[in-house]
Design a protein around this motif. Structure first.
Motif, PDB file in Angstrom:
ATOM      1  N   LEU A   6       0.810  -1.226   0.000  1.00 15.32           N
ATOM      2  CA  LEU A   6       0.000   0.000   0.000  1.00 15.32           C
ATOM      3  C   LEU A   6       0.844   1.279   0.000  1.00 15.32           C
ATOM      4  N   HIS A   7       2.077   1.179  -0.504  1.00 13.76           N
ATOM      5  CA  HIS A   7       2.946   2.368  -0.545  1.00 13.76           C
ATOM      6  C   HIS A   7       3.966   2.172  -1.671  1.00 13.76           C
ATOM      7  N   VAL A   8       3.641   2.736  -2.828  1.00 14.19           N
ATOM      8  CA  VAL A   8       4.431   2.483  -4.035  1.00 14.19           C
ATOM      9  C   VAL A   8       4.565   3.768  -4.851  1.00 14.19           C
ATOM     10  N   ASP A  38       2.250   8.441  -5.082  1.00 17.30           N
ATOM     11  CA  ASP A  38       3.320   9.365  -5.447  1.00 17.30           C
ATOM     12  C   ASP A  38       3.267  10.631  -4.601  1.00 17.30           C
ATOM     13  N   HIS A  39       4.455  11.225  -4.416  1.00 21.97           N
ATOM     14  CA  HIS A  39       4.567  12.410  -3.564  1.00 21.97           C
ATOM     15  C   HIS A  39       3.754  13.582  -4.114  1.00 21.97           C
ATOM     16  N   ASP A  40       2.807  14.041  -3.345  1.00 24.10           N
ATOM     17  CA  ASP A  40       2.075  15.277  -3.637  1.00 24.10           C
ATOM     18  C   ASP A  40       1.450  15.316  -5.023  1.00 24.10           C
ATOM     19  N   THR A  69      -1.935   8.896  -2.703  1.00 27.56           N
ATOM     20  CA  THR A  69      -0.890   9.908  -2.759  1.00 27.56           C
ATOM     21  C   THR A  69      -0.160   9.921  -1.421  1.00 27.56           C
ATOM     22  N   GLU A  70       0.995  10.550  -1.389  1.00 29.85           N
ATOM     23  CA  GLU A  70       1.746  10.722  -0.143  1.00 29.85           C
ATOM     24  C   GLU A  70       2.049  12.209   0.009  1.00 29.85           C
ATOM     25  N   LEU A  71       1.407  12.838   0.986  1.00 34.00           N
ATOM     26  CA  LEU A  71       1.561  14.282   1.146  1.00 34.00           C
ATOM     27  C   LEU A  71       2.694  14.609   2.117  1.00 34.00           C
ATOM     28  N   ILE A  84       6.689  15.411   7.947  1.00 36.93           N
ATOM     29  CA  ILE A  84       5.867  14.221   8.196  1.00 36.93           C
ATOM     30  C   ILE A  84       5.126  13.869   6.913  1.00 36.93           C
ATOM     31  N   HIS A  85       5.023  12.596   6.632  1.00 36.19           N
ATOM     32  CA  HIS A  85       4.293  12.178   5.438  1.00 36.19           C
ATOM     33  C   HIS A  85       2.960  11.524   5.798  1.00 36.19           C
ATOM     34  N   ILE A  86       1.927  11.950   5.112  1.00 36.03           N
ATOM     35  CA  ILE A  86       0.593  11.371   5.303  1.00 36.03           C
ATOM     36  C   ILE A  86       0.161  10.729   3.989  1.00 36.03           C
ATOM     37  N   ALA A 199       2.198   7.842   7.718  1.00 37.88           N
ATOM     38  CA  ALA A 199       3.204   7.030   7.008  1.00 37.88           C
ATOM     39  C   ALA A 199       4.463   6.816   7.852  1.00 37.88           C
ATOM     40  N   HIS A 200       5.065   5.673   7.687  1.00 31.27           N
ATOM     41  CA  HIS A 200       6.357   5.292   8.299  1.00 31.27           C
ATOM     42  C   HIS A 200       6.750   6.099   9.549  1.00 31.27           C
ATOM     43  N   PRO A 201       6.018   5.862  10.664  1.00 33.91           N
ATOM     44  CA  PRO A 201       6.227   6.686  11.873  1.00 33.91           C
ATOM     45  C   PRO A 201       7.650   6.630  12.443  1.00 33.91           C
ATOM     46  N   SER A 256       5.904  -1.003   1.100  1.00 31.33           N
ATOM     47  CA  SER A 256       7.366  -1.088   0.983  1.00 31.33           C
ATOM     48  C   SER A 256       8.027   0.271   0.782  1.00 31.33           C
ATOM     49  N   ASP A 257       7.291   1.256   0.188  1.00 34.05           N
ATOM     50  CA  ASP A 257       7.889   2.509  -0.273  1.00 34.05           C
ATOM     51  C   ASP A 257       8.786   2.240  -1.475  1.00 34.05           C
ATOM     52  N   PHE A 258       8.310   1.358  -2.335  1.00 35.86           N
ATOM     53  CA  PHE A 258       9.015   1.008  -3.577  1.00 35.86           C
ATOM     54  C   PHE A 258       9.265   2.250  -4.433  1.00 35.86           C
TER      55      PHE A 258
HETATM   56 MN    MN Z   1       7.649   9.071   2.815  1.00 39.24          MN
END
Ligand code: MN
Ligand code: AMP
Ligand code: MN
Ligand code: MN
Length: 294
Positions: A6-8, A38-40, A69-71, A84-86, A199-201, A256-258
């Protein structure tokens, strides 16, 4: 039981594969679902969904693609700022406020990027837009792209050097970034029909007390999930994060944050090799969403 990720990332941000290649790669790994985060940006989502459909139409196995998305956010706490990433899963990319927010962030980034180019050029360090995009349109240019370009043009030899000499945020060459607070990101994601996830605390160099304080703050804003399973998490860290989930009534997620060849040791679905994320987590999220929309 099936497995998911759930993180690609794709090359819609700083991954190296196209969204289509990411979907093919996840299919090859036998994953039943992936979230493109993807970032933002959500620019890669429609391509990933099309790739999923194309595989299914051809009678091939395909992972279910979850739009996400990853903000990047800034948390101000105890007199310091922490990035911090959400993650937002199940985002509706076309939701009006969310779209306007992303467009705002992107245009602020574009101004910042031009300013970095201008300040570097004033000191004789010449980079072109093409050096930064490397021919990929639709990509969100970050300082990581500047680092690669500075190396490629021979101004520095390592990423570390690039950040130290030229890319310190708020330093000589690089203006501070327009930021959003993590709790506001949570609200925006909810408004866009999404499922907000801390995300990834473990990646922020925060103490457990700070992680708890942030989790409490985000829960107050409507946080729904926490990334308990992650490439670099130890079993002990995941266990502790799971108890935090129970405390704040959050659902655990995992990814994974692939990033493709940019982080070659991180594999889709398995991270550094030992990570596995059960599709039962996704089942719980879907059930939760069905119940809360009733
Ligand atoms: Mn991140
Ligand atoms: P930006 O969002 O433009 O501020 O850039 C963030 C990107 O720069 C992310 O991909 C970070 O991983 C990367 N980054 C930030 N600081 C460093 C650093 N000191 N060394 C390597 N990469 C970094
Ligand atoms: Mn990244
Ligand atoms: Mn990520």
């Amino acid at each position: 039981m099936g497995y998911i990720d759930l993180h690609v990332h794709s090359n819609a941000s700083d991954g190296t594969m196209t969204p289509e290649e990411v979907v093919d790669c996840a299919a090859k790994a036998g994953l039943s679902a992936i979230a493109l985060t993807d970032h933002d940006t959500t620019a890669g989502v429609s391509k990933a969904l099309a790739a999923e459909k194309k595989r299914r139409d051809a009678g091939l196995f395909a992972p279910a693609v979850i739009p996400g998305t990853e903000l990047s956010c800034s948390w101000f706490h105890d007199g310091k700022e922490t990035e911090i990433h959400i993650l937002g899963l199940f985002i509706e990319p076309e939701q009006k406020d969310f779209k306007a927010f992303l467009e705002d962030m992107i245009s602020a980034r574009e101004s910042r990027n031009s300013e970095i180019l201008r300040r570097l050029a004033a000191d004789g360090i010449l980079l072109s837009m093409e050096d930064l995009t490397e021919g990929i349109s639709d990509t969100v240019i970050t300082r990581a792209h500047f680092a690669s370009a500075l190396i490629k043009r021979g101004y520095v030899s390592t990423v570390e050097q690039a950040f130290k000499r030229y890319l310190a945020s708020g330093g000589k060459y690089c203006p501070l970034k327009k930021t959003v607070e993590p709790k506001d990101a949570v609200s925006l994601i909810l408004k866009a029909g999404g499922f907000p996830v801390f995300a990834h605390p473990m990646r922020y160099h925060l103490s457990w007390r700070e992680i708890e304080a942030l989790t409490a703050e985000l829960s107050g804003a409507g946080l729904q999930g926490m990334e308990v399973y992650y490439s670099s998490h130890t079993a002990e860290q995941s266990r502790r994060l799971r108890s935090l989930c129970r405390l704040f009534h959050l659902l655990p997620t995992g990814g994974s944050d692939f990033h493709g060849a940019k982080k070659p040791d991180i594999h889709i679905g398995t991270g550094y090799g030992g990570m596995r994320v059960s599709d039962l987590l996704l089942k719980d999220i879907i059930e939760f969403r069905a119940n809360s929309s009733r």
